[in-house]
Scaffold this motif. Structure first.
Motif, PDB file in Angstrom:
ATOM      1  N   LYS A   1      64.453  42.643 -16.435  1.00  0.00           N
ATOM      2  CA  LYS A   1      63.418  42.874 -17.523  1.00  0.00           C
ATOM      3  C   LYS A   1      63.265  41.420 -18.170  1.00  0.00           C
ATOM      4  O   LYS A   1      63.981  40.832 -18.812  1.00  0.00           O
ATOM      5  CB  LYS A   1      64.048  43.794 -18.628  1.00  0.00           C
ATOM      6  CG  LYS A   1      64.058  45.295 -17.814  1.00  0.00           C
ATOM      7  CD  LYS A   1      64.578  46.191 -19.322  1.00  0.00           C
ATOM      8  CE  LYS A   1      64.902  47.548 -18.740  1.00  0.00           C
ATOM      9  NZ  LYS A   1      66.042  47.449 -17.731  1.00  0.00           N
ATOM     10  N   THR A   2      61.982  40.897 -18.240  1.00  0.00           N
ATOM     11  CA  THR A   2      61.270  39.992 -18.955  1.00  0.00           C
ATOM     12  C   THR A   2      60.120  40.460 -19.811  1.00  0.00           C
ATOM     13  O   THR A   2      59.794  41.359 -19.899  1.00  0.00           O
ATOM     14  CB  THR A   2      60.879  38.938 -17.838  1.00  0.00           C
ATOM     15  OG1 THR A   2      59.750  39.596 -16.809  1.00  0.00           O
ATOM     16  CG2 THR A   2      62.027  38.678 -16.621  1.00  0.00           C
ATOM     17  N   TYR A   3      59.898  39.304 -20.576  1.00  0.00           N
ATOM     18  CA  TYR A   3      58.613  39.477 -21.524  1.00  0.00           C
ATOM     19  C   TYR A   3      57.778  38.188 -21.442  1.00  0.00           C
ATOM     20  O   TYR A   3      58.451  37.139 -21.207  1.00  0.00           O
ATOM     21  CB  TYR A   3      58.968  39.957 -22.692  1.00  0.00           C
ATOM     22  CG  TYR A   3      60.033  38.895 -23.454  1.00  0.00           C
ATOM     23  CD1 TYR A   3      59.696  37.943 -24.319  1.00  0.00           C
ATOM     24  CD2 TYR A   3      61.347  38.996 -23.275  1.00  0.00           C
ATOM     25  CE1 TYR A   3      60.707  37.007 -24.777  1.00  0.00           C
ATOM     26  CE2 TYR A   3      62.499  38.074 -23.795  1.00  0.00           C
ATOM     27  CZ  TYR A   3      61.919  37.119 -24.503  1.00  0.00           C
ATOM     28  OH  TYR A   3      62.787  36.396 -25.157  1.00  0.00           O
ATOM     29  N   SER A   4      56.888  38.009 -22.159  1.00  0.00           N
ATOM     30  CA  SER A   4      55.882  36.993 -22.235  1.00  0.00           C
ATOM     31  C   SER A   4      56.469  36.105 -23.274  1.00  0.00           C
ATOM     32  O   SER A   4      56.816  36.620 -24.357  1.00  0.00           O
ATOM     33  CB  SER A   4      54.486  37.284 -22.556  1.00  0.00           C
ATOM     34  OG  SER A   4      53.828  36.085 -22.864  1.00  0.00           O
ATOM     35  N   ILE A   5      56.572  34.673 -23.110  1.00  0.00           N
ATOM     36  CA  ILE A   5      57.026  33.996 -24.219  1.00  0.00           C
ATOM     37  C   ILE A   5      56.104  33.870 -25.459  1.00  0.00           C
ATOM     38  O   ILE A   5      56.319  33.707 -26.586  1.00  0.00           O
ATOM     39  CB  ILE A   5      56.928  32.421 -23.607  1.00  0.00           C
ATOM     40  CG1 ILE A   5      57.823  31.515 -24.494  1.00  0.00           C
ATOM     41  CG2 ILE A   5      55.745  31.869 -23.194  1.00  0.00           C
ATOM     42  CD1 ILE A   5      58.139  30.071 -23.956  1.00  0.00           C
ATOM     43  N   LYS A   6      55.042  34.154 -25.228  1.00  0.00           N
ATOM     44  CA  LYS A   6      53.691  34.344 -26.344  1.00  0.00           C
ATOM     45  C   LYS A   6      54.145  35.476 -27.278  1.00  0.00           C
ATOM     46  O   LYS A   6      53.805  35.320 -28.350  1.00  0.00           O
ATOM     47  CB  LYS A   6      52.453  34.792 -25.699  1.00  0.00           C
ATOM     48  CG  LYS A   6      51.648  33.579 -24.860  1.00  0.00           C
ATOM     49  CD  LYS A   6      50.411  34.078 -24.198  1.00  0.00           C
ATOM     50  CE  LYS A   6      49.890  32.965 -23.413  1.00  0.00           C
ATOM     51  NZ  LYS A   6      48.869  33.530 -22.630  1.00  0.00           N
ATOM     52  N   ASP A   7      55.233  36.557 -26.719  1.00  0.00           N
ATOM     53  CA  ASP A   7      55.344  37.499 -27.507  1.00  0.00           C
ATOM     54  C   ASP A   7      56.836  37.333 -28.358  1.00  0.00           C
ATOM     55  O   ASP A   7      57.581  38.196 -29.181  1.00  0.00           O
ATOM     56  CB  ASP A   7      55.534  38.953 -26.751  1.00  0.00           C
ATOM     57  CG  ASP A   7      54.220  39.239 -26.317  1.00  0.00           C
ATOM     58  OD1 ASP A   7      53.365  39.032 -26.949  1.00  0.00           O
ATOM     59  OD2 ASP A   7      54.157  39.860 -25.161  1.00  0.00           O
ATOM     60  N   ARG A   8      57.429  36.350 -28.129  1.00  0.00           N
ATOM     61  CA  ARG A   8      58.901  35.848 -28.410  1.00  0.00           C
ATOM     62  C   ARG A   8      58.824  35.244 -29.835  1.00  0.00           C
ATOM     63  O   ARG A   8      57.866  34.240 -30.129  1.00  0.00           O
ATOM     64  CB  ARG A   8      59.496  34.846 -27.486  1.00  0.00           C
ATOM     65  CG  ARG A   8      60.920  34.873 -27.700  1.00  0.00           C
ATOM     66  CD  ARG A   8      61.755  33.690 -26.742  1.00  0.00           C
ATOM     67  NE  ARG A   8      61.088  32.261 -27.148  1.00  0.00           N
ATOM     68  CZ  ARG A   8      61.429  31.448 -26.522  1.00  0.00           C
ATOM     69  NH1 ARG A   8      62.159  31.420 -25.173  1.00  0.00           N
ATOM     70  NH2 ARG A   8      60.859  30.133 -26.697  1.00  0.00           N
ATOM     71  N   SER A   9      59.824  35.277 -30.431  1.00  0.00           N
ATOM     72  CA  SER A   9      59.861  34.650 -31.874  1.00  0.00           C
ATOM     73  C   SER A   9      60.627  33.234 -31.611  1.00  0.00           C
ATOM     74  O   SER A   9      61.851  33.254 -30.912  1.00  0.00           O
ATOM     75  CB  SER A   9      60.492  35.280 -32.973  1.00  0.00           C
ATOM     76  OG  SER A   9      60.846  34.515 -34.084  1.00  0.00           O
ATOM     77  N   SER A  10      60.289  32.133 -31.964  1.00  0.00           N
ATOM     78  CA  SER A  10      60.806  30.796 -31.425  1.00  0.00           C
ATOM     79  C   SER A  10      60.959  30.026 -32.913  1.00  0.00           C
ATOM     80  O   SER A  10      60.493  30.075 -33.810  1.00  0.00           O
ATOM     81  CB  SER A  10      59.891  30.017 -30.650  1.00  0.00           C
ATOM     82  OG  SER A  10      59.551  30.611 -29.428  1.00  0.00           O
TER      83      SER A  10
END
Length: 319
Positions: A18-27
């Protein structure tokens, strides 16, 4: 012959990962917080603003803001220190912050009065310990032993602790460099300057003029005065500058008494500045005192670089 068994494990199948978009990740890192390249004609304020907003740079800025907030709210900013800051030439910066009303109290170990006195008296201090130890002359400067011990004894007669006794003595002298004295400045400004002694740890204890009763009573008076200062620390800042053992232990005991007597000392900032982060400052200055509320910061680096940087940033904020 041994029977060969089949391999139990195979390469794991990643097709269902399962992956997700880096745009949705908190960095934690963003380009906006990166450093700004310094230009030749930039001001110091622009240099500060150009520091990256990460880790120690972020913490340094936060410490400055905590000090400025305490200053504006008329809350204490206490500097606890070992002798090394004096030995690397920081006395003028400490004195300046005292005169500006930023530093409201000073607490030191016993060695500080020695180097403060010698700077005031002849404009130099810090002998070659290894060389002098070989000849048995380490710590045997006559004036240092006589004058400081006599000043402590005279101060006790006036019901003063060691810090005030030394400050008054230097102020009443004709020493050529007395304007470099932290203790004299504290005496003139009438702010607490306390000295916390370990008997036998300072060179003046080797001299015949040393009086254990006076040294002990003077240091105990200073401890009780320091505890009174700590009892008022709510909303303030405590800075431990280069003391690995004595001041962290004294601070912890003073804080215990303050809370035991019913003083609210919960929400404040503690800072440890040293080139090595030792156990006692970490536990007794940073972690344990701020467990209820408050905040703490460890700034690692050489005193002769980090403290001038801190002072300059405070002055920029004062305007």
């Amino acid at each position: 012959m041994l029977k060969l068994l089949g391999m139990k494990y195979k390469q794991i199948d990643l097709s269902r990962l399962k992956t997700y978009s880096i745009k949705d990740r908190s960095s934690k890192v963003s380009a906006e917080k990166s450093a700004i390249v310094h230009k030749k004609d930039n001001s110091f304020k622009e240099f500060i603003e150009g520091l990256p907003d990460f880790l120690a740079a972020h913490d340094l800025k936060a410490v400055v803001q905590s000090i400025i907030k305490a200053y504006k709210n008329k809350r204490p900013v206490i500097l606890g220190m070992g002798a090394h800051p004096i030995k690397v030439g920081l006395s003028p910066l400490i004195i300046d912050l005292m005169q500006r009303g930023v530093l409201t109290s000073i607490a030191t170990n016993g060695a500080c009065i020695i180097h403060d006195f010698e700077i005031s008296y002849i404009g130099q201090t810090s002998e070659d310990v290894a060389k002098e130890l070989c000849t048995g002359t380490f710590g045997m400067a006559k004036e240092t032993g006589q004058m400081l011990n006599n000043a402590i004894k005279n101060g006790i007669k006036n019901n003063d602790g060691i810090g005030r006794s030394i400050g008054e003595f230097i102020e009443s002298s004709d020493f050529a460099f007395k304007d470099r004295s932290i203790f004299r400045t504290a005496y003139i400004l009438n702010i607490p300057a306390t000295v916390h002694v370990a008997i036998g740890a300072d060179i003046i204890h080797m001299h015949p003029q040393a009086d254990g009763a006076s040294i002990g009573e003077g240091s105990l008076k200073d401890f009780r005065l320091f505890t009174s200062v700590v009892a008022d620390l709510e909303g303030g800042v405590y800075i431990n500058l280069g003391s690995a053992v004595i001041l962290p232990e004294v601070f912890l005991k003073a804080l215990t008494i303050a809370r035991n007597l019913g003083n609210k000392v919960e929400e404040f900032t503690t800072v440890n500045m040293d080139f090595i982060q030792h156990y006692r400052p970490r536990e007794n200055v940073l972690k344990r005192p701020t467990m209820i509320k408050g905040q703490c910061f460890a700034l690692t680096g050489h005193h002769e670089i980090m403290f001038p940087l801190l002072c300059a940033m405070i002055i920029e904020e004062l305007g």
